[in-house]
Design a protein around this motif. Sequence first.
Motif, short mmCIF file in Angstrom:
data_model
loop_
_atom_site.label_atom_id
_atom_site.label_comp_id
_atom_site.label_asym_id
_atom_site.label_seq_id
_atom_site.Cartn_x
_atom_site.Cartn_y
_atom_site.Cartn_z
N LYS A 56 0.83 -1.20 0.00
CA LYS A 56 0.00 0.00 0.00
C LYS A 56 0.87 1.26 0.00
CE LYS A 56 -2.33 1.67 3.65
NZ LYS A 56 -3.36 1.86 4.68
N GLU A 57 1.99 1.24 0.72
CA GLU A 57 2.87 2.41 0.74
C GLU A 57 3.40 2.72 -0.65
OE1 GLU A 57 7.26 2.76 2.08
OE2 GLU A 57 6.06 3.28 3.86
N ALA A 58 3.86 1.68 -1.35
CA ALA A 58 4.39 1.89 -2.69
C ALA A 58 3.30 2.40 -3.63
CB ALA A 58 4.98 0.59 -3.23
N LEU A 59 2.07 1.91 -3.47
CA LEU A 59 0.96 2.39 -4.29
C LEU A 59 0.63 3.85 -3.98
CD1 LEU A 59 -1.35 2.08 -6.27
CD2 LEU A 59 -2.67 0.89 -4.50
N PHE A 60 0.66 4.22 -2.69
CA PHE A 60 0.41 5.61 -2.34
C PHE A 60 1.49 6.51 -2.92
CE2 PHE A 60 0.89 9.37 0.34
CZ PHE A 60 -0.40 9.89 0.28
N ILE A 61 2.73 6.09 -2.84
CA ILE A 61 3.82 6.88 -3.40
C ILE A 61 3.63 7.08 -4.90
CG2 ILE A 61 6.30 6.82 -3.96
CD1 ILE A 61 6.74 5.64 -1.14
N ALA A 62 3.28 6.00 -5.62
CA ALA A 62 3.07 6.11 -7.06
C ALA A 62 1.89 7.04 -7.37
CB ALA A 62 2.82 4.73 -7.66
N THR A 63 0.83 6.95 -6.55
CA THR A 63 -0.33 7.81 -6.74
C THR A 63 0.04 9.26 -6.49
OG1 THR A 63 -1.78 6.01 -5.99
CG2 THR A 63 -2.72 8.22 -6.00
N ALA A 64 0.79 9.51 -5.41
CA ALA A 64 1.19 10.87 -5.08
C ALA A 64 2.10 11.46 -6.15
CB ALA A 64 1.89 10.88 -3.72
N GLU A 65 3.03 10.66 -6.65
CA GLU A 65 3.92 11.15 -7.72
C GLU A 65 3.11 11.49 -8.97
OE1 GLU A 65 8.10 8.84 -6.64
OE2 GLU A 65 6.62 7.85 -7.93
N ARG A 66 2.09 10.72 -9.26
CA ARG A 66 1.23 11.00 -10.41
C ARG A 66 0.47 12.30 -10.21
NH1 ARG A 66 -4.23 8.96 -11.51
NH2 ARG A 66 -4.58 8.60 -13.73
N VAL A 67 0.00 12.55 -8.98
CA VAL A 67 -0.73 13.78 -8.68
C VAL A 67 0.20 14.99 -8.81
CG1 VAL A 67 -1.83 15.07 -6.82
CG2 VAL A 67 -2.53 12.72 -7.28
N VAL A 68 1.40 14.89 -8.27
CA VAL A 68 2.37 15.98 -8.39
C VAL A 68 2.68 16.24 -9.87
CG1 VAL A 68 4.77 16.66 -7.94
CG2 VAL A 68 3.39 15.66 -6.10
N GLU A 69 2.77 15.18 -10.65
CA GLU A 69 3.02 15.32 -12.09
C GLU A 69 1.87 16.08 -12.75
OE1 GLU A 69 5.34 15.05 -15.41
OE2 GLU A 69 5.89 14.29 -13.43
#
Length: 202
Positions: A56-69
């Motif tokens: 879940k942490e890795a998924l949140f990080i990927a989601t957050a990076e996508r949002v920042v992008e």
Amino acid sequence: MNPPRQRLPAAERRESILTAAAEVFGERGYAAATTDAIAQIAGISQAYVIRTFGSKEALFIATAERVVERVADAFRAVIAEGGPQEQIEPRLGEAYVRLAEDRGTLVTLLHLFTLGHDTGIGPVAREGFLRIYTILRDEAGLSATRATAFLGNGMLVSTILGLHLPASTDDPAVSELLGSTFRENTALVTELFGSATAANNT
């Protein structure tokens, strides 16, 4: 006999997971979100979510990076349009307000920036925040003081929208706060968020 259902390419399934994750993290926050809920919205198995992202942490990080992008892309699109420098901040503000209409984007950012203490997520949060700052300073041409003020106002914008305050414009204090915060974008905010947030609060 029914024809076999076509499987989506891996890249499309990954994108559908990230879209569902932003929705779930936006609704529940990081702690309460589950990979099972994300899998259900994405229409795939929980096992596939874990196989794709690991945790879940890795998924949140990927989601957050996508949002920042998404924020970076929106700001760069405004910058690429050109125009008078004195209009850049209102136009950047409008671009952020339109992004925040997607509640998953808005609340995922809020959660990201409150997890600076987390050893895994904290570095991602700091890198994302500084990335936006450097775009404002180096690409939009804002001074360090103006870029800092823009980010500070952006945090206030996120808080106001996260609290559904545009639904309470009958309160004079709310109307005053919205006008002071959004200035030329106040009517846009009321249009985009007023009726929607009012419906959510009933």
